[in-house]
Write an enzyme that holds these catalytic residues in place. Structure first.
Site, short mmCIF file in Angstrom:
data_model
loop_
_atom_site.label_atom_id
_atom_site.label_comp_id
_atom_site.label_asym_id
_atom_site.label_seq_id
_atom_site.Cartn_x
_atom_site.Cartn_y
_atom_site.Cartn_z
N ARG A 1 -3.34 3.66 5.13
CA ARG A 1 -2.48 3.06 4.11
C ARG A 1 -1.12 2.65 4.66
O ARG A 1 -0.32 2.06 3.92
CB ARG A 1 -2.32 4.02 2.92
CG ARG A 1 -3.62 4.32 2.20
CD ARG A 1 -3.40 5.09 0.92
NE ARG A 1 -2.83 4.27 -0.12
CZ ARG A 1 -3.55 3.62 -1.06
NH1 ARG A 1 -4.85 3.75 -1.09
NH2 ARG A 1 -2.96 2.90 -1.97
N CYS B 1 3.29 7.94 4.00
CA CYS B 1 3.06 7.02 5.12
C CYS B 1 3.26 5.61 4.60
O CYS B 1 2.78 5.27 3.52
CB CYS B 1 1.70 7.24 5.77
SG CYS B 1 0.32 7.24 4.66
N MET C 1 0.85 -1.20 0.00
CA MET C 1 0.00 0.00 0.00
C MET C 1 0.88 1.24 0.00
O MET C 1 1.47 1.54 -1.00
CB MET C 1 -0.91 0.00 1.24
CG MET C 1 -2.03 -1.00 1.10
SD MET C 1 -3.55 -0.28 0.51
CE MET C 1 -4.32 0.26 2.00
N CYS C 2 1.00 1.92 1.09
CA CYS C 2 1.67 3.22 1.24
C CYS C 2 0.77 4.33 0.69
O CYS C 2 0.03 4.13 -0.26
CB CYS C 2 3.01 3.33 0.54
SG CYS C 2 4.25 2.20 1.15
N GLY C 3 0.85 5.47 1.32
CA GLY C 3 0.15 6.65 0.83
C GLY C 3 1.18 7.73 0.58
O GLY C 3 2.10 7.92 1.37
#
Lengths: 228, 304
Positions: free
Chosen positions: B29, B156, B1-3
């Site tokens: 995320r 994030c 994921m990661c944002g």
């Protein structure tokens, strides 16, 4: 009419109230959606809900009935796995509109992002504008109708899904072929377009279906498989 | 994921506050680590270095060693070093203002060789602050909210490839190029080979993270004559994997998105700013009211 406010309620609390109200056939207005995810998931009929602004991911997913209007944009997976019901988005949508859709209708007045109607298993997705990369990927049944253009990769690895494109096709997916729709099919999609309140005009309709070369392995068609 | 997300203003403004709110909205995320690349006013007369020293008890002695290595590399402190105020923490995050005569690669290598030192950024404008935890935690410890500047990036992290620690958190600095930073959502599958090729040209990497590779790869392409946009476009063919990344230089922010269009990116703008993020709800933290947004498809490059 009942109003629910996303600024006040958590998505879970909002969905519980929304489901109960819609099951009673209420008209519900959801204020301040602010592109939040998971709003209006698993909605029952026969009620109606209006989202007063843009919603995030999975709005209207897993629904079994009712009608919903989004007065803005929607994120990924709007109407995902919906069994029955009607969703209208006034703006544009992100990736995977109507993913695994089983029944009902999803209408997008703007454009749709990549993978519109991915793994569709029934129902109808109507997009007023264009559909993005790899739309209709592995669709098994149902109709994906785009009044505008289709980006590259449309109809990749199709089963028995049907994609109708009114605009230009910028590139076919693997094993996708374009055929001329019959007069009856054009009548049917035009009646769907009229029913959802979109503008009818003369369009050069193209139907994208499976070439069926990926359905059975044949070593003489090895080149097709190598592209996958 | 990661944002990931970024914001660019037409006039210097509260980018710290905006990026903290955006990363808070993307908290779901990933909360392994959160980081910010902040572009403050350009200072011709100094470079700002952001370091992490892993043993706070030995900070004073370590700072003496850091100063000695700085002087060996032709630099000097312009102002006395400062560090975060979390006195109970095991580690310390140090901010240095050093003379522009400093040999950036030489001093970075020497500092890391001291042991227990990480070099997070170098720049006339850029400051990278990153730590483990979510946006609120990182902002509280490091005073991100009060930071003003022209543009910045946020990230994030939900780690998929390498360790969960500060060194492998985003953003990454394109060592040794001052003022170049990246945030990335995705995975690069051929990064090890690309990294070996860059190492043969003398580059050194501060982590095992694939995203650090992208930033150095782009900066190296620009060093060899490609424009910002050309370098981003070239990377779409040269890097293999699923990725959407934002790369920032003093002039602005660039976006590149892979050939499969998996990792999302949306932007919106008005007269004062342009804001971009993985999800629309992060954008809505900065632009609260309904606004037209743009989303991006396969193989797209945008420069803001």
């Amino acid at each position: 009419m009942v109003t629910l406010d996303v600024d006040v309620l958590s998505p879970r609390a909002l969905n519980e109230k929304l489901r109960a109200l819609m099951a009673q056939g209420e008209e519900v207005v959801v204020e301040n959606p602010r592109s939040r995810h998971n709003l209006g998931v698993a909605l029952p009929g026969p009620g109606h809900v209006t989202f007063k602004g843009s919603v995030g991911y999975y709005c209207g997913g897993l629904s079994s009935g009712g009608t919903a209007v989004v007065e803005g944009n929607a994120g990924w997976g709007i109407g995902e796995s919906m069994a029955s019901g009607f969703i209208r988005v006034r703006g544009s949508v992100g990736q995977s509109v109507g993913a695994s859709l089983r029944g009902g209708t999803v209408v997008v007045e703007g454009d749709a992002g990549p993978r519109a109607g991915v793994a569709q298993k029934g129902g109808v997705v109507v997009v007023g504008g264009s559909i993005g990369f790899l739309s209709g990927f592995m669709a098994q049944r149902g109709k994906l109708i785009a009044l505008g253009d289709a980006a590259d990769g449309v109809g990749d690895s199709l089963y028995e899904g049907n994609i109708f494109v009114g605009g230009n096709i910028h590139g076919l997916g693997i094993d996708a072929v374009i055929i001329k729709p019959t007069a009856e099919e054009i009548d049917e999609i035009e009646s769907i377009i009229a029913e959802v309140g979109m503008r009818l005009e003369i369009r050069d309709w193209k139907k994208v279906v499976a070439g069926r070369k990926l359905w059975y392995f044949d070593k003489r068609e090895g080149q097709t498989w190598l592209k996958v | 994921m990661c944002g990931i997300g970024g914001v660019k203003l037409t006039q210097p403004g509260p980018i710290g506050e905006e990026l903290v709110q955006m990363m808070s909205a993307l908290r779901h995320r990933g909360t392994d680590s959160t980081g910010f690349a902040l572009y403050g006013p350009w200072r011709d007369d100094r470079l700002i270095a952001r370091l992490r020293v892993d043993n706070r008890e030995r900070l004073q002695s370590k700072l003496k060693e850091i100063e000695a290595e700085l002087q060996n590399a032709g630099g000097a402190f312009v102002t006395p070093p400062t560090w975060d105020k979390a006195d109970n923490a095991k580690d310390a995050f140090v901010r240095l203002e050093v003379a522009p005569t400093t040999d950036v690669e030489r001093v970075t290598t020497a500092w890391i060789a001291l042991g227990g030192v990480e070099a997070h950024s170098f720049g006339h404008s850029l400051e990278i602050v990153k730590d483990v935890g979510d946006a609120q935690t990182v902002a509280a410890r490091h005073g991100i909210r009060s930071f003003t500047g022209t543009h910045g990036l946020g990230h994030c992290r939900l780690a998929t490839e390498t360790e969960v620690d500060v060194a492998h958190g985003h953003p990454f600095w394109a060592r040794p190029f001052p003022d170049v930073s990246i945030v990335h959502n995705g995975q690069i599958t051929n990064y090890y080979k690309s990294r070996r090729l860059l190492e043969q040209d003398g580059y050194q990497f501060s982590s095992d993270n694939d995203s650090e590779l992208i930033s150095v790869f782009i900066a190296d392409q620009m060093k060899h004559g490609k424009s910002f946009e050309e370098a981003l476009r070239y990377s779409i063919g040269a890097l293999d994997g699923v990725f959407t990344y934002l790369l920032s230089i003093p002039a602005g922010i660039g976006l590149a998105k892979d050939r499969l269009a998996i990792k999302p990116m949306i932007s919106a703008k008005n007269e004062q700013l342009v804001v971009m993020a993985t999800e629309e709800q992060a954008i809505r933290q900065v632009l609260r009211e309904e606004i037209a947004t743009t989303s991006y498809g396969q193989s797209e490059v945008v420069i803001w």
